[in-house]
Write a protein that holds these residues in place. Structure first.
Motif, short mmCIF file in Angstrom:
data_model
loop_
_atom_site.label_atom_id
_atom_site.label_comp_id
_atom_site.label_asym_id
_atom_site.label_seq_id
_atom_site.Cartn_x
_atom_site.Cartn_y
_atom_site.Cartn_z
N ALA A 4 0.97 -1.02 -0.62
CA ALA A 4 -0.53 -0.13 0.08
C ALA A 4 0.54 1.40 0.22
CB ALA A 4 -1.29 -0.14 1.28
N VAL A 5 0.27 2.78 -0.56
CA VAL A 5 0.79 3.83 -0.20
C VAL A 5 -0.52 4.74 0.17
CG1 VAL A 5 2.09 3.36 -2.10
CG2 VAL A 5 -0.04 5.11 -2.37
N GLY A 6 0.46 5.98 1.06
CA GLY A 6 -0.77 6.55 1.49
C GLY A 6 1.03 7.96 1.45
N VAL A 7 -0.77 9.35 0.98
CA VAL A 7 0.02 10.53 1.17
C VAL A 7 -0.76 11.49 1.82
CG1 VAL A 7 -1.33 10.80 -0.72
CG2 VAL A 7 0.89 12.36 -0.56
N ASP A 8 -0.39 12.27 3.02
CA ASP A 8 -1.21 13.36 2.86
C ASP A 8 -0.53 14.54 3.16
OD1 ASP A 8 -3.82 13.83 5.09
OD2 ASP A 8 -2.51 14.90 5.87
N VAL A 9 -0.74 15.73 3.32
CA VAL A 9 -0.85 17.42 2.65
C VAL A 9 -1.59 17.87 4.44
CG1 VAL A 9 -1.02 19.76 1.59
CG2 VAL A 9 -0.70 17.07 0.35
N VAL A 10 -0.79 18.97 4.81
CA VAL A 10 -1.18 18.86 6.00
C VAL A 10 -0.63 20.84 5.51
CG1 VAL A 10 -1.14 20.01 8.42
CG2 VAL A 10 -1.25 17.30 7.81
N ARG A 45 4.72 15.10 10.89
CA ARG A 45 5.03 13.99 10.96
C ARG A 45 3.62 13.44 11.39
NH1 ARG A 45 9.36 15.82 12.61
NH2 ARG A 45 11.22 14.15 13.61
N PHE A 46 2.18 15.09 11.45
CA PHE A 46 0.97 14.73 11.73
C PHE A 46 0.19 14.13 10.46
CE2 PHE A 46 -3.16 15.89 11.02
CZ PHE A 46 -3.81 15.26 11.70
N ALA A 47 0.81 14.21 8.94
CA ALA A 47 0.59 14.47 8.06
C ALA A 47 1.29 12.91 7.83
CB ALA A 47 1.50 14.74 6.85
N ALA A 48 2.18 12.41 8.16
CA ALA A 48 3.14 11.28 8.04
C ALA A 48 2.44 10.35 8.51
CB ALA A 48 4.12 10.89 9.16
N LYS A 49 1.42 10.66 10.47
CA LYS A 49 0.47 9.51 10.41
C LYS A 49 -0.76 9.34 10.34
CE LYS A 49 2.22 11.11 15.29
NZ LYS A 49 2.01 10.57 15.88
N GLU A 50 -1.22 11.15 9.14
CA GLU A 50 -2.65 10.14 8.79
C GLU A 50 -1.77 9.19 7.38
OE1 GLU A 50 -5.95 11.22 8.51
OE2 GLU A 50 -5.48 11.87 10.57
N ALA A 51 -0.40 9.65 6.78
CA ALA A 51 -0.58 9.05 5.27
C ALA A 51 -0.83 7.14 5.93
CB ALA A 51 0.80 9.34 4.59
N VAL A 52 -0.02 7.12 7.21
CA VAL A 52 0.55 5.53 7.37
C VAL A 52 -1.04 4.70 7.76
CG1 VAL A 52 0.74 4.42 9.35
CG2 VAL A 52 2.05 6.02 8.95
N ASP A 102 6.83 23.22 2.35
CA ASP A 102 7.32 23.84 2.11
C ASP A 102 6.23 24.69 1.20
OD1 ASP A 102 9.27 25.78 0.25
OD2 ASP A 102 8.99 24.42 -1.84
N GLY A 103 6.02 26.21 0.75
CA GLY A 103 5.42 26.87 0.70
C GLY A 103 4.24 27.03 1.48
N GLY A 104 4.04 26.97 2.97
CA GLY A 104 2.71 26.90 3.79
C GLY A 104 2.62 25.36 3.96
N LEU A 105 2.81 23.98 3.51
CA LEU A 105 2.19 22.59 3.27
C LEU A 105 3.16 21.95 3.27
CD1 LEU A 105 0.87 22.84 -0.28
CD2 LEU A 105 -0.58 23.60 1.72
N ALA A 106 3.14 20.94 4.64
CA ALA A 106 3.55 19.51 5.08
C ALA A 106 2.93 18.63 4.64
CB ALA A 106 3.75 19.50 6.46
N VAL A 107 3.85 17.73 3.85
CA VAL A 107 3.49 16.60 2.76
C VAL A 107 4.63 14.61 3.68
CG1 VAL A 107 3.40 15.12 0.82
CG2 VAL A 107 2.84 17.51 0.87
N ALA A 108 3.65 14.27 3.44
CA ALA A 108 4.00 12.99 3.40
C ALA A 108 3.71 12.00 3.00
CB ALA A 108 4.69 12.29 5.22
N PHE A 109 4.68 11.03 2.39
CA PHE A 109 4.47 9.69 1.53
C PHE A 109 4.92 8.83 1.85
CE2 PHE A 109 5.30 7.59 -2.02
CZ PHE A 109 3.99 7.01 -2.92
N VAL A 110 4.18 7.75 2.54
CA VAL A 110 4.47 6.37 2.92
C VAL A 110 4.29 5.15 2.11
CG1 VAL A 110 3.97 6.81 5.23
CG2 VAL A 110 2.70 5.56 4.36
N VAL A 111 5.63 4.34 1.12
CA VAL A 111 5.25 3.31 0.89
C VAL A 111 5.45 1.86 1.78
CG1 VAL A 111 6.03 1.61 -0.96
CG2 VAL A 111 5.91 4.11 -0.91
N ALA A 112 3.85 1.09 2.16
CA ALA A 112 4.33 0.20 3.11
C ALA A 112 4.83 -1.39 1.79
CB ALA A 112 3.41 -0.29 3.36
N GLU A 113 5.56 -1.97 2.75
CA GLU A 113 5.86 -3.37 1.29
C GLU A 113 5.78 -4.39 2.54
OE1 GLU A 113 9.58 -2.15 -1.47
OE2 GLU A 113 10.18 -2.53 0.66
N ARG A 114 5.87 -5.51 1.28
CA ARG A 114 5.53 -7.06 1.78
C ARG A 114 6.98 -7.50 2.49
NH1 ARG A 114 0.52 -9.54 0.60
NH2 ARG A 114 -0.40 -8.11 1.89
#
Length: 114
Positions: A4-10, A45-52, A102-114
């Motif tokens: 799975a992948v997950g992304v979030d922008v704050v 970090r909040f964006a990362a938690k949401e992406a997870v 950057d530009g007032g936004l924080a972004v997190a992207f995660v990739v989950a592997e098995r």
């Protein structure tokens, strides 16, 4: 294999205003090791938690403190409790995390592997 992948922008200003408006939010969302960080780092970090959570299918029983972003090198995830249990259910054994702000936004992207 990617599971799975997950992304979030704050929006960092909006997030910082929320922390001021609701002081208990910092304790509710972040571990003791995370709470002292600057607001822009907390937003990422909040964006990362949401992406997870999104990568895990966003089950409603996940606890915020069961997902943390470690400091002191490249960002990495530390999963415990409810988040680690859900990852195990899905067979996830490896996570990749990218954070940016950057530009007032924080972004997190995660990739989950098995």
């Amino acid at each position: 294999m990617i599971v799975a992948v997950g992304v979030d922008v704050v929006d960092m200003d909006r997030f910082a205003a929320s922390l001021v408006r609701v002081p208990r939010l910092r304790d509710r969302l972040f571990t003791a090791d995370e709470r002292h960080l600057p607001d822009q780092s907390l937003a990422a970090r909040f964006a990362a938690k949401e992406a997870v959570a999104k990568a895990l299918g966003a089950p409603g029983d996940l606890r915020w403190h069961d997902c943390a972003v470690t400091s002191g090198g490249p960002p990495a995830l530390l999963l415990t409790g409810t988040v680690a249990a859900r990852a195990a259910e899905l067979g996830i054994t490896c996570w990749h995390l990218s954070l940016s702000h950057d530009g007032g936004l924080a972004v997190a992207f995660v990739v989950a592997e098995r």
